[in-house]
Write a protein that holds these residues in place. Structure first.
Motif, short mmCIF file in Angstrom:
data_model
loop_
_atom_site.label_atom_id
_atom_site.label_comp_id
_atom_site.label_asym_id
_atom_site.label_seq_id
_atom_site.Cartn_x
_atom_site.Cartn_y
_atom_site.Cartn_z
N TYR A 204 3.72 118.99 95.86
CA TYR A 204 2.96 118.22 96.84
C TYR A 204 3.63 116.87 97.04
N ILE A 205 3.32 116.22 98.15
CA ILE A 205 3.75 114.85 98.38
C ILE A 205 2.55 114.05 98.85
N SER A 206 2.47 112.81 98.37
CA SER A 206 1.37 111.91 98.75
C SER A 206 1.98 110.57 99.13
N HIS A 207 1.65 110.07 100.32
CA HIS A 207 2.26 108.82 100.77
C HIS A 207 1.22 107.71 100.87
N LYS A 208 1.68 106.47 100.91
CA LYS A 208 0.79 105.32 101.02
C LYS A 208 0.14 105.31 102.40
N THR A 209 -1.16 105.00 102.42
CA THR A 209 -1.90 104.89 103.68
C THR A 209 -2.36 103.47 103.95
N GLY A 210 -2.07 102.56 103.02
CA GLY A 210 -2.47 101.17 103.18
C GLY A 210 -1.90 100.35 102.05
N PRO A 211 -2.12 99.02 102.07
CA PRO A 211 -1.51 98.14 101.07
C PRO A 211 -2.13 98.23 99.68
N GLY B 180 13.18 111.78 85.37
CA GLY B 180 12.13 111.45 86.33
C GLY B 180 12.70 111.08 87.69
N GLY B 181 12.07 110.10 88.32
CA GLY B 181 12.50 109.71 89.67
C GLY B 181 11.89 110.59 90.73
N SER B 182 10.55 110.72 90.70
CA SER B 182 9.89 111.62 91.65
C SER B 182 9.47 110.93 92.94
N GLY B 183 9.74 109.64 93.06
CA GLY B 183 9.37 108.93 94.28
C GLY B 183 10.40 109.09 95.37
N VAL B 184 9.94 109.21 96.61
CA VAL B 184 10.86 109.24 97.75
C VAL B 184 11.17 107.79 98.13
N PRO B 185 12.44 107.38 98.16
CA PRO B 185 12.79 105.98 98.36
C PRO B 185 12.51 105.48 99.78
N PHE B 186 12.28 104.17 99.84
CA PHE B 186 12.00 103.45 101.08
C PHE B 186 12.76 102.13 101.01
N SER B 187 13.34 101.67 102.10
CA SER B 187 14.13 100.44 102.11
C SER B 187 13.49 99.35 102.95
N SER C 251 18.70 93.50 100.57
CA SER C 251 17.92 94.72 100.80
C SER C 251 17.28 95.18 99.50
N VAL C 252 16.11 95.75 99.62
CA VAL C 252 15.39 96.28 98.47
C VAL C 252 15.03 97.74 98.75
N ARG C 253 15.21 98.57 97.76
CA ARG C 253 14.93 100.00 97.86
C ARG C 253 14.02 100.38 96.70
N PHE C 254 13.01 101.21 96.97
CA PHE C 254 12.04 101.52 95.91
C PHE C 254 11.29 102.79 96.27
N SER C 255 10.52 103.29 95.32
CA SER C 255 9.76 104.52 95.50
C SER C 255 8.48 104.24 96.29
N ALA C 256 8.29 104.97 97.39
CA ALA C 256 7.13 104.73 98.25
C ALA C 256 6.27 105.96 98.48
N CYS C 257 6.75 107.15 98.16
CA CYS C 257 5.97 108.38 98.27
C CYS C 257 6.06 109.12 96.95
N SER C 258 4.94 109.61 96.48
CA SER C 258 4.91 110.29 95.19
C SER C 258 5.05 111.80 95.37
N MET C 259 6.01 112.39 94.64
CA MET C 259 6.19 113.84 94.63
C MET C 259 5.48 114.40 93.39
N LEU C 260 4.70 115.46 93.60
CA LEU C 260 3.97 116.10 92.50
C LEU C 260 4.48 117.51 92.31
N ASP C 261 4.28 118.07 91.11
CA ASP C 261 4.71 119.44 90.89
C ASP C 261 3.67 120.41 91.42
N ALA C 262 3.89 121.71 91.23
CA ALA C 262 3.00 122.72 91.80
C ALA C 262 1.60 122.67 91.24
N ALA C 263 1.44 122.04 90.06
CA ALA C 263 0.11 121.89 89.45
C ALA C 263 -0.54 120.56 89.84
#
Length: 335
Positions: free
Chosen positions: A202-209, A270-277, A285-297
């Motif tokens: 699964y993937i879950s992204h930020k919807t607000g601050p 690790g490193g399950s976050g999808v990067p954002f710049s 420039s700053v790059r960091f994890s902005a979306c969380s990747m989850l496993d099948a469970a």
């Protein structure tokens, strides 16, 4: 058909680059610090996972700012602050240096030697194609090393490798020291080991601050390789070490959920976050994890994927030309 294309998803759910004009940050030590802290505050996705109180961090490091700081001194202060996130996907890039958190792998044994495998197990007699190293190990075990997902083998390359190894009892896929790359590459390879549409995470992204403002987890389903392509239905062992990171970490979590697959080695990096710049007023420039990747469970793999059979590479074995982790994988397949 549910299918995730990570780059397109990021373009839909996140701005390509945060606009510094929206917050009126000044181009001085204070303004650049506030920009860095605020961008992460609004978009970083692992504060809870890492147990970091970002407000307390702000108070602590804001007090150390000075209008007379040099660029190097500001960079050092910001780097120290970013260390608290313990995230290999967090980078701060300047014309004179780039911050990169190393302790996710540097504080652990390497558990891998390519020369050891090339020399002791293949006597340098192996095939290489499209970033893969592959061949047969005694007794009749197939081996494929995938060093990176930055350049994914093509469909024809995978057909050739799997056809060549098709008479093997089972297959070892070695992703130790694989630092990641493109998630589309993970999908291309996993498709060879499934025979029906399969929920892989699964993937879950930020919807607000707010730090807890996340979308509902969006399911990621992979489809099997197209008809006519070579698929593998025999036992598979995936080898991991601490330097298995990002897309390779995702590959480990996806493969671990398949019934014919066993993970052998060390906990991944690790490193399950999808990067954002984003960018600071001074142009850093700053790059960091902005979306969380989850496993099948539905579990986060940001802290790594735990192998089914934990094994470390014994230094004494290595001196005798033996890869302890690889030997255990061969046992899993043959016994």
């Amino acid at each position: 058909m549910l299918r995730l294309i990570p780059i397109l998803l990021l373009l839909i759910t996140l701005p390509a680059c945060h606009s510094i004009d929206d917050d009126n940050w000044t181009n001085d030590p204070k303004g650049n610090f506030e920009a860095l802290w605020s961008i992460l505050d609004s978009h970083y996705c692992f504060f809870a996972d890492k147990g970091v109180d970002w407000d307390k961090v702000h108070t602590r490091y804001r007090a150390r700012l000075s209008d007379k700081m040099t660029s190097q001194e500001l960079f050092d202060l910001c780097s120290e602050m970013l260390d608290l996130l313990r995230d290999g996907h967090v980078n701060l890039s300047t014309p004179f240096a780039t911050y990169y958190y190393k302790k996710w792998w540097s504080d652990y044994p390497q558990d891998f030697s390519l020369r050891l495998i090339e020399q002791s197990y293949f006597n340098f007699n192996y095939r290489q194609s499209a970033g893969m190293l592959y061949g047969f190990l005694a007794p009749n075990v197939g081996y494929i090393r995938i060093a990176s997902f930055s350049a994914t083998p093509g469909e024809g390359n995978l057909d050739a490798a799997l056809s060549y190894l098709s008479t093997a009892t089972g297959l070892i896929i070695d992703i130790r020291d694989n630092g990641g790359g493109e998630l589309t590459g993970v999908e291309t390879i996993v498709a060879r080991f499934i025979d029906r549409p399969t929920l892989v995470g699964y993937i879950s992204h930020k919807t607000g601050p707010a730090h807890d403002a996340f979308s509902s987890p969006y399911p990621i389903v992979y489809n099997p390789a197209a008809p006519g392509r070579v698929r593998w239905g025999k036992p598979v062992v995936v080898l991991t070490n601490r330097s298995t990171f990002s897309a390779a970490n995702n590959f480990a979590s996806v493969m671990a959920a398949l019934p014919q697959v066993t993970l052998v080695g060390a906990v991944t990096g690790g490193g399950s976050g999808v990067p954002f710049s984003s960018e600071l007023p001074c142009g850093w420039s700053v790059r960091f994890s902005a979306c969380s990747m989850l496993d099948a469970a539905g579990r986060s793999t940001e802290q790594g994927v735990t192998p089914d059979i934990p094994v470390t590479l014994s230094p004494d074995d290595a001196l005798r030309g033996i890869d302890t982790i690889l030997e255990r994988a061969i046992q899993v397949i043959t016994q």
